[in-house]
Design a protein around this motif. Structure first.
Motif, short mmCIF file in Angstrom:
data_model
loop_
_atom_site.label_atom_id
_atom_site.label_comp_id
_atom_site.label_asym_id
_atom_site.label_seq_id
_atom_site.Cartn_x
_atom_site.Cartn_y
_atom_site.Cartn_z
N ALA A 93 9.89 -13.85 7.18
CA ALA A 93 9.84 -12.52 7.79
C ALA A 93 8.75 -11.63 7.20
CB ALA A 93 11.21 -11.84 7.65
N VAL A 94 8.50 -11.74 5.91
CA VAL A 94 7.65 -10.78 5.21
C VAL A 94 6.19 -11.24 5.09
CG1 VAL A 94 7.28 -9.67 2.96
CG2 VAL A 94 9.57 -9.77 3.95
N ASN A 95 5.96 -12.54 4.97
CA ASN A 95 4.59 -13.03 4.81
C ASN A 95 3.79 -12.71 6.06
OD1 ASN A 95 2.67 -14.48 3.16
ND2 ASN A 95 2.72 -16.04 4.74
N GLY A 96 2.70 -11.93 5.88
CA GLY A 96 1.87 -11.52 7.01
C GLY A 96 2.33 -10.24 7.68
N LEU A 97 3.40 -9.64 7.18
CA LEU A 97 3.94 -8.40 7.76
C LEU A 97 3.08 -7.21 7.34
CD1 LEU A 97 6.38 -6.99 9.24
CD2 LEU A 97 7.39 -6.75 6.96
N GLN A 98 2.79 -6.33 8.28
CA GLN A 98 2.10 -5.08 7.97
C GLN A 98 3.19 -4.07 7.60
OE1 GLN A 98 -1.02 -4.00 10.71
NE2 GLN A 98 -0.75 -1.83 10.29
N TRP A 99 3.27 -3.73 6.30
CA TRP A 99 4.33 -2.85 5.80
C TRP A 99 3.81 -2.06 4.62
CZ3 TRP A 99 7.00 -1.35 1.57
CH2 TRP A 99 8.21 -0.68 1.78
N PRO A 100 4.15 -0.76 4.53
CA PRO A 100 4.80 0.05 5.58
C PRO A 100 3.90 0.23 6.80
CG PRO A 100 4.16 1.43 3.71
CD PRO A 100 3.85 0.00 3.32
N VAL A 127 0.86 -1.19 0.00
CA VAL A 127 0.00 0.00 0.00
C VAL A 127 0.89 1.24 0.00
CG1 VAL A 127 -1.77 1.29 1.26
CG2 VAL A 127 -1.85 -1.21 1.22
N ARG A 128 0.70 2.10 -0.99
CA ARG A 128 1.47 3.34 -1.08
C ARG A 128 0.98 4.34 -0.03
NH1 ARG A 128 0.47 4.91 -7.16
NH2 ARG A 128 -1.56 4.29 -6.50
N PRO A 129 1.77 5.36 0.32
CA PRO A 129 3.06 5.69 -0.29
C PRO A 129 4.24 5.01 0.41
CG PRO A 129 2.42 7.44 1.20
CD PRO A 129 1.31 6.42 1.23
N PHE A 130 5.23 4.67 -0.40
CA PHE A 130 6.53 4.22 0.11
C PHE A 130 7.52 4.36 -1.03
CE2 PHE A 130 4.40 0.46 -1.56
CZ PHE A 130 5.36 -0.09 -2.40
N SER A 137 0.19 1.09 6.63
CA SER A 137 -0.69 0.20 5.88
C SER A 137 -1.69 -0.50 6.79
CB SER A 137 0.14 -0.84 5.12
OG SER A 137 -0.73 -1.73 4.45
N THR A 138 -2.88 -0.72 6.26
CA THR A 138 -3.88 -1.50 6.99
C THR A 138 -3.92 -2.93 6.47
OG1 THR A 138 -5.57 -0.77 5.43
CG2 THR A 138 -5.33 0.51 7.46
N ARG A 139 -3.10 -3.22 5.46
CA ARG A 139 -3.04 -4.56 4.87
C ARG A 139 -1.74 -5.24 5.23
NH1 ARG A 139 -4.06 -4.17 -1.34
NH2 ARG A 139 -4.13 -6.42 -1.09
N THR A 140 -1.70 -6.55 5.05
CA THR A 140 -0.47 -7.28 5.29
C THR A 140 0.05 -7.82 3.96
OG1 THR A 140 -1.72 -9.29 5.75
CG2 THR A 140 -1.07 -7.96 7.64
N LEU A 141 1.33 -8.04 3.91
CA LEU A 141 1.96 -8.57 2.70
C LEU A 141 1.75 -10.08 2.62
CD1 LEU A 141 5.38 -6.67 2.80
CD2 LEU A 141 3.28 -6.04 1.58
N TYR A 142 1.63 -10.56 1.41
CA TYR A 142 1.53 -11.99 1.16
C TYR A 142 2.70 -12.38 0.26
CZ TYR A 142 0.02 -16.47 -0.67
OH TYR A 142 -0.02 -17.79 -1.04
#
Length: 86
Positions: free
Chosen positions: A62-69, A16-19, A72-77
């Motif tokens: 490390a990244v799967n399920g991480l809320q980033w940035p 999710v932007r911005p980053f 963001s209100t979403r998590t990375l898959y």
């Protein structure tokens, strides 16, 4: 958890932007050397190619399920991939 066979390439969605693009790349570089990094124009997904599969495994963990940035209100898959670019 990822559902495909382990490889050195990851497909990651949920950004999710911005980053900054460099910040996204750095998120993966901390887990190992990258051979390639490609992100789509709207910065919603990317393909990350690591030099070796061990680094890819560390990144998925490390990244799967991480809320980033942080905003963001979403998590990375993150999942393994056989393709390197969309």
């Amino acid at each position: 958890a990822p559902r495909t066979a382990v490889s050195n390439v990851l497909f990651v969605t949920g950004f999710v932007r911005p980053f900054k693009l460099a910040a996204a790349r750095a998120l993966f570089e901390q887990h190992g050397a990258l051979d390639d990094f490609w992100m789509n124009n709207i910065k919603s997904r990317c393909f990350v190619t690591f030099a070796d599969a061990d680094a890819a495994q560390r990144a998925v963990a490390a990244v799967n399920g991480l809320q980033w940035p942080a905003h963001s209100t979403r998590t990375l898959y993150a999942n393994y991939s056989t393709t390197k670019r969309a």
